[in-house]
Design a protein around this motif. Structure first.
Motif, PDB file in Angstrom:
ATOM      1  N   GLY A  60       7.213 110.188 -27.853  1.00 19.62           N
ATOM      2  CA  GLY A  60       5.920 109.948 -27.847  1.00 19.62           C
ATOM      3  C   GLY A  60       5.109 109.258 -28.911  1.00 19.62           C
ATOM      4  O   GLY A  60       4.161 108.867 -29.077  1.00 19.62           O
ATOM      5  N   LYS A  86       5.463 116.842 -24.673  1.00 20.42           N
ATOM      6  CA  LYS A  86       3.898 116.889 -24.412  1.00 20.42           C
ATOM      7  C   LYS A  86       3.008 116.892 -25.646  1.00 20.42           C
ATOM      8  O   LYS A  86       2.173 116.214 -25.632  1.00 20.42           O
ATOM      9  CB  LYS A  86       3.872 118.395 -23.554  1.00 20.42           C
ATOM     10  CG  LYS A  86       2.352 118.585 -23.296  1.00 20.42           C
ATOM     11  CD  LYS A  86       2.227 119.689 -22.559  1.00 20.42           C
ATOM     12  CE  LYS A  86       0.605 120.046 -22.199  1.00 20.42           C
ATOM     13  NZ  LYS A  86       0.160 119.172 -21.116  1.00 20.42           N
ATOM     14  N   CYS A  89       2.908 113.140 -27.071  1.00 15.99           N
ATOM     15  CA  CYS A  89       2.223 112.394 -25.925  1.00 15.99           C
ATOM     16  C   CYS A  89       0.769 112.456 -26.225  1.00 15.99           C
ATOM     17  O   CYS A  89      -0.032 111.454 -25.945  1.00 15.99           O
ATOM     18  CB  CYS A  89       2.659 112.770 -24.517  1.00 15.99           C
ATOM     19  SG  CYS A  89       4.637 112.070 -24.608  1.00 15.99           S
ATOM     20  N   GLU A  90       0.384 113.934 -26.135  1.00 19.62           N
ATOM     21  CA  GLU A  90      -1.153 114.222 -26.073  1.00 19.62           C
ATOM     22  C   GLU A  90      -1.920 114.518 -27.196  1.00 19.62           C
ATOM     23  O   GLU A  90      -2.861 114.980 -27.292  1.00 19.62           O
ATOM     24  CB  GLU A  90      -1.368 115.278 -25.081  1.00 19.62           C
ATOM     25  CG  GLU A  90      -0.620 114.948 -23.549  1.00 19.62           C
ATOM     26  CD  GLU A  90      -0.733 116.127 -22.444  1.00 19.62           C
ATOM     27  OE1 GLU A  90      -1.629 116.844 -22.669  1.00 19.62           O
ATOM     28  OE2 GLU A  90       0.299 115.967 -21.654  1.00 19.62           O
ATOM     29  N   ASP A  91      -1.294 114.053 -28.364  1.00 16.99           N
ATOM     30  CA  ASP A  91      -1.933 114.210 -29.781  1.00 16.99           C
ATOM     31  C   ASP A  91      -1.735 113.044 -30.658  1.00 16.99           C
ATOM     32  O   ASP A  91      -0.750 112.744 -30.957  1.00 16.99           O
ATOM     33  CB  ASP A  91      -1.257 115.467 -30.445  1.00 16.99           C
ATOM     34  CG  ASP A  91      -1.768 116.047 -31.600  1.00 16.99           C
ATOM     35  OD1 ASP A  91      -2.440 114.944 -32.471  1.00 16.99           O
ATOM     36  OD2 ASP A  91      -2.149 117.098 -31.745  1.00 16.99           O
ATOM     37  N   SER A  92      -2.802 112.308 -31.074  1.00 17.41           N
ATOM     38  CA  SER A  92      -2.797 111.129 -31.648  1.00 17.41           C
ATOM     39  C   SER A  92      -2.437 111.244 -33.186  1.00 17.41           C
ATOM     40  O   SER A  92      -1.857 110.336 -33.775  1.00 17.41           O
ATOM     41  CB  SER A  92      -4.097 110.368 -31.485  1.00 17.41           C
ATOM     42  OG  SER A  92      -5.260 110.939 -32.135  1.00 17.41           O
ATOM     43  N   LYS A  94      -0.127 113.736 -34.099  1.00 15.13           N
ATOM     44  CA  LYS A  94       1.278 113.896 -34.213  1.00 15.13           C
ATOM     45  C   LYS A  94       2.290 112.733 -33.651  1.00 15.13           C
ATOM     46  O   LYS A  94       3.295 112.859 -34.307  1.00 15.13           O
ATOM     47  CB  LYS A  94       1.549 115.212 -33.203  1.00 15.13           C
ATOM     48  CG  LYS A  94       1.170 116.616 -33.534  1.00 15.13           C
ATOM     49  CD  LYS A  94       1.511 117.564 -32.674  1.00 15.13           C
ATOM     50  CE  LYS A  94       1.167 118.873 -33.128  1.00 15.13           C
ATOM     51  NZ  LYS A  94       1.303 120.193 -32.359  1.00 15.13           N
ATOM     52  N   ASN A  95       1.792 111.853 -32.802  1.00 10.49           N
ATOM     53  CA  ASN A  95       2.361 110.849 -32.326  1.00 10.49           C
ATOM     54  C   ASN A  95       2.186 109.671 -33.357  1.00 10.49           C
ATOM     55  O   ASN A  95       2.686 108.386 -33.178  1.00 10.49           O
ATOM     56  CB  ASN A  95       2.102 110.350 -31.063  1.00 10.49           C
ATOM     57  CG  ASN A  95       0.798 109.992 -30.661  1.00 10.49           C
ATOM     58  OD1 ASN A  95       0.151 109.096 -31.568  1.00 10.49           O
ATOM     59  ND2 ASN A  95       0.145 110.207 -29.609  1.00 10.49           N
ATOM     60  N   SER A  97      -0.168 107.618 -33.864  1.00  6.96           N
ATOM     61  CA  SER A  97      -1.086 106.477 -33.639  1.00  6.96           C
ATOM     62  C   SER A  97      -2.478 106.387 -34.568  1.00  6.96           C
ATOM     63  O   SER A  97      -2.795 105.408 -34.741  1.00  6.96           O
ATOM     64  CB  SER A  97      -1.291 106.399 -32.169  1.00  6.96           C
ATOM     65  OG  SER A  97      -2.129 107.415 -31.674  1.00  6.96           O
ATOM     66  N   GLU A  98      -3.012 107.501 -34.639  1.00  6.77           N
ATOM     67  CA  GLU A  98      -4.228 107.621 -35.514  1.00  6.77           C
ATOM     68  C   GLU A  98      -4.109 107.047 -36.953  1.00  6.77           C
ATOM     69  O   GLU A  98      -4.638 106.078 -37.314  1.00  6.77           O
ATOM     70  CB  GLU A  98      -4.633 108.994 -35.606  1.00  6.77           C
ATOM     71  CG  GLU A  98      -6.164 109.129 -36.063  1.00  6.77           C
ATOM     72  CD  GLU A  98      -6.732 110.437 -36.038  1.00  6.77           C
ATOM     73  OE1 GLU A  98      -7.297 111.140 -36.967  1.00  6.77           O
ATOM     74  OE2 GLU A  98      -6.830 110.687 -34.914  1.00  6.77           O
ATOM     75  N   TYR A 104      -4.379 106.922 -29.888  1.00  5.23           N
ATOM     76  CA  TYR A 104      -3.667 106.589 -28.662  1.00  5.23           C
ATOM     77  C   TYR A 104      -3.032 108.003 -27.886  1.00  5.23           C
ATOM     78  O   TYR A 104      -2.261 108.546 -28.783  1.00  5.23           O
ATOM     79  CB  TYR A 104      -2.917 105.518 -28.528  1.00  5.23           C
ATOM     80  CG  TYR A 104      -2.450 105.044 -27.035  1.00  5.23           C
ATOM     81  CD1 TYR A 104      -3.280 104.079 -26.538  1.00  5.23           C
ATOM     82  CD2 TYR A 104      -1.267 105.440 -26.301  1.00  5.23           C
ATOM     83  CE1 TYR A 104      -2.907 103.466 -25.249  1.00  5.23           C
ATOM     84  CE2 TYR A 104      -1.116 105.130 -25.057  1.00  5.23           C
ATOM     85  CZ  TYR A 104      -1.548 104.209 -24.621  1.00  5.23           C
ATOM     86  OH  TYR A 104      -1.308 103.620 -23.365  1.00  5.23           O
ATOM     87  N   THR A 105      -3.441 108.484 -26.991  1.00  3.43           N
ATOM     88  CA  THR A 105      -2.544 109.356 -26.217  1.00  3.43           C
ATOM     89  C   THR A 105      -2.244 109.109 -24.784  1.00  3.43           C
ATOM     90  O   THR A 105      -2.810 108.060 -24.157  1.00  3.43           O
ATOM     91  CB  THR A 105      -3.338 110.781 -26.085  1.00  3.43           C
ATOM     92  OG1 THR A 105      -4.415 110.547 -25.407  1.00  3.43           O
ATOM     93  CG2 THR A 105      -3.793 111.123 -27.494  1.00  3.43           C
TER      94      THR A 105
END
Length: 210
Positions: A60, A86, A89-92, A94-95, A97-98, A104-105
């Protein structure tokens, strides 16, 4: 042999390898890791006559998912990921992107189990869970054609970084040794960054997994 072919696009700020797998003579493709610009991916494939029928995520991190939502919207294809990913993918945060400046999620259509066999447009691969780079990192193995899409788990004579959220070097090296090095030596490895390699080569020369 299933006569599968593989194409590559290198996209995004991290120069991520995005792959599309297709059967020789057919137009349907499975797309792996839409790193950025779903519009560009979709239009580039469309110009070549290809149609995206499924989207697979190896993990992710932002540089592997930034184009996924738009590609799904344009193509109508479902997105698949390993269920343990999961959280990323659903936490900006942890992934990452922020932190990268573009939060982005993505919520995949299906979260899959380890060992799941995925058949899309007549092409079948197996999800191999390889945690370490991230908690839910995975690879996709097209067994008939001896092709492994390894994401950021295994690189040519290297491995993925483990200093980001949920990463663990000990877990990563164990995943490689126990889940990937048991595959046939001739399996071609297509990593998330850099050039392709082979399982047999990595068993001999990858200093991270000796």
């Amino acid at each position: 042999m299933a006569n599968l072919k593989i194409g590559r696009m290198v996209l995004g700020i991290c120069q991520t390898n995005c792959y599309f797998v297709y059967r020789e003579g057919c137009v349907d493709v499975i797309f792996i890791d839409p790193a950025d610009s779903g519009d560009y991916i979709y239009e580039s494939l469309k110009e070549k006559g290809f149609q995206v029928k499924g989207i697979l995520l190896t993990h992710g991190h932002f540089d592997h998912i930034w184009g996924s939502e738009r590609l799904r919207e344009l193509s109508g294809a479902k997105i698949y990921a390993y269920k343990e990913e999961k959280a990323l993918c659903e936490d900006s945060v942890k992934n990452v992107s922020e932190q990268a400046g573009r939060a982005y999620t993505v919520v995949p259509d299906e979260y899959l189990e380890d060992g799941a066999r995925i058949t899309i447009a007549g092409m079948t691969c197996r999800l191999i869970a390889t945690p370490g780079h991230t908690i839910g990192g995975c690879c996709y193995y097209f067994e008939e054609d001896r092709m492994l899409i390894s994401g950021d788990t295994l690189f040519q004579e290297s491995v993925g970084r483990t200093d980001l959220p949920t990463g663990s070097m000990s877990t990563l090296t164990r995943s490689i040794k126990e889940r990937l090095y048991v595959l046939p030596d001739e399996v071609k490895v297509y990593p998330g960054h850099g050039e392709p390699t082979e399982i047999g080569w990595e068993k001999k020369y990858n200093a991270f997994c000796q």
